[in-house]
Design an enzyme around this catalytic site. Sequence first.
Site, PDB file in Angstrom:
ATOM      1  N   GLY A 161       0.768  -1.316  -0.036  1.00 58.59           N
ATOM      2  CA  GLY A 161      -0.070   0.023  -0.156  1.00 58.59           C
ATOM      3  C   GLY A 161       0.809   1.050   0.025  1.00 58.59           C
ATOM      4  N   ARG A 162       0.313   2.337   0.466  1.00 53.42           N
ATOM      5  CA  ARG A 162       1.159   3.496   0.560  1.00 53.42           C
ATOM      6  C   ARG A 162       2.447   3.397   1.228  1.00 53.42           C
ATOM      7  NH1 ARG A 162      -4.130   5.680   1.285  1.00 53.42           N
ATOM      8  NH2 ARG A 162      -4.810   7.030  -0.497  1.00 53.42           N
ATOM      9  N   THR A 238       6.878  -2.847  10.688  1.00 60.30           N
ATOM     10  CA  THR A 238       6.003  -1.749  11.281  1.00 60.30           C
ATOM     11  C   THR A 238       4.673  -1.741  10.933  1.00 60.30           C
ATOM     12  OG1 THR A 238       6.448  -0.703   8.884  1.00 60.30           O
ATOM     13  CG2 THR A 238       8.179  -0.192  10.799  1.00 60.30           C
ATOM     14  N   GLU A 269       0.802  -4.606  23.593  1.00 61.06           N
ATOM     15  CA  GLU A 269       1.595  -3.321  23.711  1.00 61.06           C
ATOM     16  C   GLU A 269       0.773  -2.517  24.698  1.00 61.06           C
ATOM     17  OE1 GLU A 269       1.395  -1.126  19.917  1.00 61.06           O
ATOM     18  OE2 GLU A 269       2.522  -2.886  18.895  1.00 61.06           O
ATOM     19  N   HIS A 289       6.437   1.054  18.904  1.00 58.16           N
ATOM     20  CA  HIS A 289       5.572   1.680  17.898  1.00 58.16           C
ATOM     21  C   HIS A 289       5.351   2.967  17.755  1.00 58.16           C
ATOM     22  CE1 HIS A 289       1.157   0.354  16.548  1.00 58.16           C
ATOM     23  NE2 HIS A 289       1.602   1.312  15.807  1.00 58.16           N
TER      24      HIS A 289
HETATM   25  C1  DGY Z   1      -1.151   3.716  12.434  1.00 58.21           C
HETATM   26  O1  DGY Z   1      -1.324   4.926  12.264  1.00 58.21           O
HETATM   27  O2  DGY Z   1      -1.691   2.720  12.262  1.00 58.21           O
HETATM   28  C2  DGY Z   1       0.213   3.683  13.253  1.00 58.21           C
HETATM   29  O3  DGY Z   1       0.471   2.345  13.591  1.00 58.21           O
HETATM   30  C3  DGY Z   1       0.280   4.178  14.510  1.00 58.21           C
HETATM   31  O4  DGY Z   1      -0.701   3.878  15.279  1.00 58.21           O
END
Ligand code: DGY
Length: 324
Positions: A161-162, A238, A269, A289
């Site tokens: 995606g982006r 991420t 988390e 995060h």
């Molecule tokens: C999102 O924008 O989904 C990032 O993980 C920040 O929470």
Amino acid sequence: MSTTAPGPRIVLSRYGYPGLEDVPLPAGAELVTPPAGASPDAAELRELVADADALVVSTPDQVDADLFAAAPRLKVVALVAVGFDNVDLEAAARHGVTVTHTPGVLADATADLAFGLILMARRRLVEATDIMRRGEWGAFDPRSFLGLDVANATLGIVGYGRIGAAVARRAAGFGMTVLQHSRSPRPDDGIATAAPLDELLERSDVVSLNVPRTPQTTGLIGARELDLIGPRGTLVSTARGGVVDEAALLDALRNGRLHSAGLDVFATEPLRDPHDPLLHEPRLVCLPHIGSASIETRTRMTAMALRNVCEVLAGRPAPNPVPA
Ligand code: DGY
């Protein structure tokens, strides 16, 4: 609890969204925020939204059916995040509440962080920093801190995606060959070549996870997939906790079946237990995060989330509804 003038009641789950003071709000809006540093639990959030017209939330806030039931006036839940796995979308639809998010504006910051993790993990930067902090920088040894090259390696991006595409643009600058895999095929952008998941994992030196958390992506990367990446491979995520099987990741790292890894997201988390083995595996870089945590990015996210609130409260369509 701090409140300003009466009017549409907009509840924010956190104090201190960057740039909030500069965001245009509906006339007479009443902003309600918890005190600085507070992080309301589910019951506290239900109490906060009892008379709310709008709710602004972040990733850790669970917006479930009980919350919608407790907020009869609620018209919009605006996430200051792109991921929306913390919101019960079916319950929102049942209660006629619009759910919005902040796509695009955090892609570059998150891609920067993914690249930070790649460099930290592959070049063993945390281990090297720790040695210096302990005063243990010894005599030059040509074998010390040997990592693996990032330049000219092959990068596989899972979830194009982006954010995935922004990771790919950075990889091009490192001379990397870029592969990508997405559930729905993406048009060729001249940077990344589409590949089936197993082929991508086998061919990549570095794998970056950029998928949302869904039932299909939960547990997507386990022992079998890590073995496809192999002993000279690096995995970074991420995306969301739960996409990687953390026990399998630790096992692969400890047994030399994977070179290194970097995680910005975790199944649990916040990860607070200082004895958690994830935090003590030398070849695993852990971050709390912070993918979108730059001043500019968080400011854009705040503005986008509040714009969605304003539009919905004005009876217009939300500019950034979560995808159906
Ligand atoms: C999102 O924008 O989904 C990032 O993980 C920040 O929470």
